[in-house]
Design an enzyme around this catalytic site. Structure first.
Site, PDB file in Angstrom:
ATOM      1  CB  CYS A   1      28.299  32.121 -19.308  1.00 52.06           C
ATOM      2  SG  CYS A   1      29.967  32.685 -19.703  1.00 52.06           S
ATOM      3  CG  ASN A   2      24.024  31.068 -20.309  1.00 52.43           C
ATOM      4  OD1 ASN A   2      23.994  32.114 -19.667  1.00 52.43           O
ATOM      5  ND2 ASN A   2      24.131  31.044 -21.627  1.00 52.43           N
TER       6      ASN A   2
ATOM      7  N   GLY B   1      40.056  40.024 -21.385  1.00 52.42           N
ATOM      8  CA  GLY B   1      40.129  38.576 -21.515  1.00 52.42           C
ATOM      9  C   GLY B   1      40.578  38.212 -22.918  1.00 52.42           C
TER      10      GLY B   1
ATOM     11  CB  ILE C   1      37.222  37.786 -25.345  1.00 54.41           C
ATOM     12  CG1 ILE C   1      36.721  38.167 -23.943  1.00 54.41           C
ATOM     13  CG2 ILE C   1      38.044  38.932 -25.931  1.00 54.41           C
ATOM     14  CD1 ILE C   1      35.862  39.424 -23.893  1.00 54.41           C
TER      15      ILE C   1
END
Length: 436
Positions: free
Chosen positions: A57-58, A194, A199
């Site tokens: 994500c980063n 998800g 999640i």
């Protein structure tokens, strides 16, 4: 051998730009094949290039190793894959070579370069990336050594320092933000979109607050059902989400979709059905799961991974001493890796040590094979075995010493003196030092 890395992360690039370069784990293998083909076709200097891609994500980072660096071509390839100009990517990316690559990889694996300082999830993501590169046949000796050392350094950092203490995870930050909007989290209904690792972490943290309802929306029911069963929740198909969105006070989404799955219109309709009761939404996906325009709606409180940064960094001051300790461990690891590289690199001043050792072994094997072949012929003729062994040993001795003797006789007096010192040091040491 040269090692280089190119990447973008939450420090250098905004969320929407990072989303252009997000690769799902099942995309890594074909992407690596494309990168290797591109590097090989661009120049004959890179036929055996090693590659690996870390995509979270980063961050998205490309690691490469070859006889010569090709940073510019790597950047051009990545820019093309993301549909942006090389100039735009260059302004939001970072590039590193050799020892700096090792330092960066070690810091990433140890959680020192993460949005959540000291978080452990990145280590698992790096291991997944390495397994994907291995499966694609893209990982060679150099990158494998780099990543295995990264994992070892990360383990030492976590066992020898308190770098993970006091840290607030992204999941915990989401719960904290929800608590600022809702007075009692036990009275809210939470929908998780998800069923991946992030999640699962978020569901665990929210479940600890005993919400009124937990639901999982996932593309495949089977995986969603497994997660829902753990927390006493229910499950729905992703396709049914728009019809039920209004039932939930909080929505946490993190899928691998390349396009938003929750649009502005769906949220607008849900808010009307809710009679404008607030809806808390967290989009942890890169690229986005929820259209950014949702943030403009009066009763929708939408947060992205970048919005959570200020929350997860609140405890950072408590970990500065641990950071200093971790950096010292990383420094030692970098020095060790650079030394390993130098031993194997023919670009060092006197040639690489390992290639020279390999050449010496190869030469010795040739001499040995030649003398053994001669000995077998003589034995086949019926010669005495003692005589044959004596000839074999004398032949090996002459071959090993011939070049040394020639060097001792060649050159001027100064050169002969230097050669004599080297020969004396190598061949005339005491039996104890030679291990004989």
């Amino acid at each position: 051998m040269a090692v280089w890395a190119l990447g973008i992360n939450h420090h250098t690039a905004p969320l929407d730009l990072r989303g252009r370069f997000a690769f799902a784990l099942d995309q890594i293998a074909p992407t690596l094949h494309g990168l290797r083909d591109s590097l090989s076709s661009a120049s004959g200097r890179h036929p055996g290039v090693e590659t690996a891609i870390i995509s979270t994500c980063n961050r998205t980072e490309i690691y490469c190793a070859a006889e010569a660096p090709a940073l510019d071509h790597t950047l051009d390839w990545l820019a093309h894959s993301g549909g942006v100009s090389p100039a735009l990517l260059r302004s939001h990316s970072y590039s590193l070579e050799n020892g700096l690559v090792a330092r960066h990889a070690f810091r990433v694996a140890s959680g020192l370069d993460s949005m959540v300082l000291g978080e452990a999830q990145i280590l698992g993501q790096m291991k997944d990336a390495v397994r994907a590169a291995e499966g694609a046949g893209a990982l060679g000796t150099t990158l494998n050594q780099l990543f295995q050392r990264s994992f070892a350094v990360a383990k030492e950092v976590r066992t020898s320092t308190d770098i993970g203490a006091h840290s607030i995870s992204m999941a915990a930050a989401a719960v904290r933000l929800a608590g600022q909007l809702f007075e009692d989290l036990s009275q809210i209904r939470v929908l998780f979109v998800g069923a991946g690792e992030m999640i699962e972490l978020c569901t665990t943290h929210f479940a600890a607050k005993n919400p009124k309802q937990i639901s999982i929306a996932n593309r495949t029911l089977e995986r969603g059902e497994k997660l829902a069963a753990r927390f006493g929740g229910d499950v729905m198909r992703l396709a049914d989400l728009p019809d039920h969105l209004h039932e939930y006070d909080a929505v946490i989404s993190c899928t691998a979709s390349s396009l938003p799955i929750i649009g502005l219109g769906a949220v607008e309709r849900s808010l009307k059905k809710r009679r404008h009761r607030p809806m808390f939404m967290v989009d942890l996906a890169v690229p986005r799961d929820i259209e950014p325009e949702v943030q403009q709606l009066q009763d929708a409180y939408l947060y992205t991974v970048d919005d959570l940064a200020s929350v997860v960094q609140t405890a950072q001051a408590h970990r500065q001493a641990a950071v200093a300790q971790a950096e010292a461990i990383i420094d030692a690891g970098v020095q060790s890796f650079v030394h390993w590289m130098e031993l194997r690199s023919p670009a060092t001043q006197n040639g690489g040590v390992v290639p020279l050792i390999q050449q010496l072994n190869s030469q010795a094997d040739e001499w040995r094979a030649l003398e053994i072949a001669r000995a077998k012929k003589r034995l086949a003729k019926g010669e005495d075995i003692e005589t044959v062994l004596e000839a074999l040993s004398r032949g090996l001795t002459q071959k090993m010493l011939h070049g040394t003797m020639a060097e001792l006789r060649a050159g001027d007096a100064e050169a002969r003196a230097q050669t004599a010192q080297a020969v004396s040091r190598l061949f005339l040491r005491s039996h104890s030092k030679n291990g004989l």
